[in-house]
Design an enzyme around this catalytic site. Sequence first.
Site, PDB file in Angstrom:
ATOM      1  N   SER A  64       0.797  -1.238   0.000  1.00 29.81           N
ATOM      2  CA  SER A  64       0.000   0.000   0.000  1.00 29.81           C
ATOM      3  C   SER A  64       0.823   1.278   0.000  1.00 29.81           C
ATOM      4  CB  SER A  64      -0.929   0.019   1.210  1.00 29.81           C
ATOM      5  OG  SER A  64      -2.068  -0.750   0.907  1.00 29.81           O
ATOM      6  N   LYS A  67       0.390   3.444  -2.910  1.00 31.87           N
ATOM      7  CA  LYS A  67      -0.765   4.359  -3.031  1.00 31.87           C
ATOM      8  C   LYS A  67      -0.339   5.824  -2.931  1.00 31.87           C
ATOM      9  CE  LYS A  67      -3.756   0.753  -1.127  1.00 31.87           C
ATOM     10  NZ  LYS A  67      -4.453   0.235   0.056  1.00 31.87           N
ATOM     11  N   TYR A 191      -3.845  -2.767 -10.190  1.00 38.77           N
ATOM     12  CA  TYR A 191      -3.627  -2.502  -8.754  1.00 38.77           C
ATOM     13  C   TYR A 191      -2.687  -3.535  -8.112  1.00 38.77           C
ATOM     14  CZ  TYR A 191      -4.893  -2.354  -3.778  1.00 38.77           C
ATOM     15  OH  TYR A 191      -4.854  -2.308  -2.406  1.00 38.77           O
ATOM     16  N   TYR A 239      -4.569   3.389   8.187  1.00 34.09           N
ATOM     17  CA  TYR A 239      -5.899   2.790   8.325  1.00 34.09           C
ATOM     18  C   TYR A 239      -6.536   3.192   9.650  1.00 34.09           C
ATOM     19  CZ  TYR A 239      -3.680   0.150   4.650  1.00 34.09           C
ATOM     20  OH  TYR A 239      -3.005  -0.179   3.533  1.00 34.09           O
ATOM     21  N   VAL A 257       1.054  -3.759   3.848  1.00 38.90           N
ATOM     22  CA  VAL A 257       1.003  -5.065   4.511  1.00 38.90           C
ATOM     23  C   VAL A 257       2.251  -5.916   4.260  1.00 38.90           C
ATOM     24  CG1 VAL A 257      -1.519  -5.288   4.706  1.00 38.90           C
ATOM     25  CG2 VAL A 257      -0.352  -6.129   2.662  1.00 38.90           C
TER      26      VAL A 257
END
Length: 304
Positions: A64, A67, A191, A239, A257
Amino acid sequence: MTELQASLDAIAARAASDEDRGRVADYIPELARVDPLRFGIAVALPSGAVLSAGDADVAFSIQSISKVFTLAIALGRLGDGLWRRVGREPSGQPFNSILQLETEHGIPRNPFINAGALVVTDAILAGHKPRDLLGEILDFVREAAGDEDIHINRAVAASEAEWGARNRALAEFMRSWGNLEHPVDLVIGTYVHQCAVEMTCRQLARAGLFLTGAEGTPALVSAQRIRRINALMMTCGHYDASGDFAYRVGLPGKSGVGGGILMVVPGRASIAVWSPGLDETGNSKLGSRALEELVAATGWSVLG
Ligand code: GLU
């Protein structure tokens, strides 16, 4: 400089003997193969110097953290138009939650939860073939890091695609609300490859330098966008533990992760840490602890 190196060495030594390392992500089977005892940390300075300790030259899956780079590309491409399709609020929910999407009409809370990142990927796919977009993402990251030797691990991408029912569900759901323009398979395929980019801590720390806004760092986005990306990393980068990370560490960061965290000290440094074991919110357990120790040792904070 030597003091900073001494702090990194002490942090890596402490991490090496820590038995409370969290759990390696196993919902992407290929990630479960990573050695849980790994730990690396690197600090890149605007001068070009990079200090490191531990396994800072071992490549890991940035997941992630990608991102942040796709958001930078999307803001460059779409500008504020992006915010019609994705919000800018912390979600307070796990990274892959579908809960808010129903009541919020398919508009994800922010670009760093999975649903939001899928929308960002969909947005930058416009007018591109997936292969070309992945090339653009890699070019962006390589330019940011000043290093051509950064690649996608195709086995990790394939493993996530095979086991990615949850992300597919998020994408289908958003498509039903008209917030996904491309076919779900295309968006998911792109993705999972962006998430499967591998970098070492040294490469990732260098790749984050443009977010420090410091003189001499790559000018990949405008100063205003740097402020905004940092603000989102601060409020949404971890998160449902974003508030806790902001409280404990106090600087903009983005976790993945794969166990990596990229953290920005505005104007001063870019830091990458990696330890594959995650806590219950999906953030690197030793990684966030190490960053807490580093800010305590250096006094680095948003106050300058
Ligand atoms: N590729 C991962 C997923 O979509 C990214 C999640 C993360 O790194 O937090 O599940």
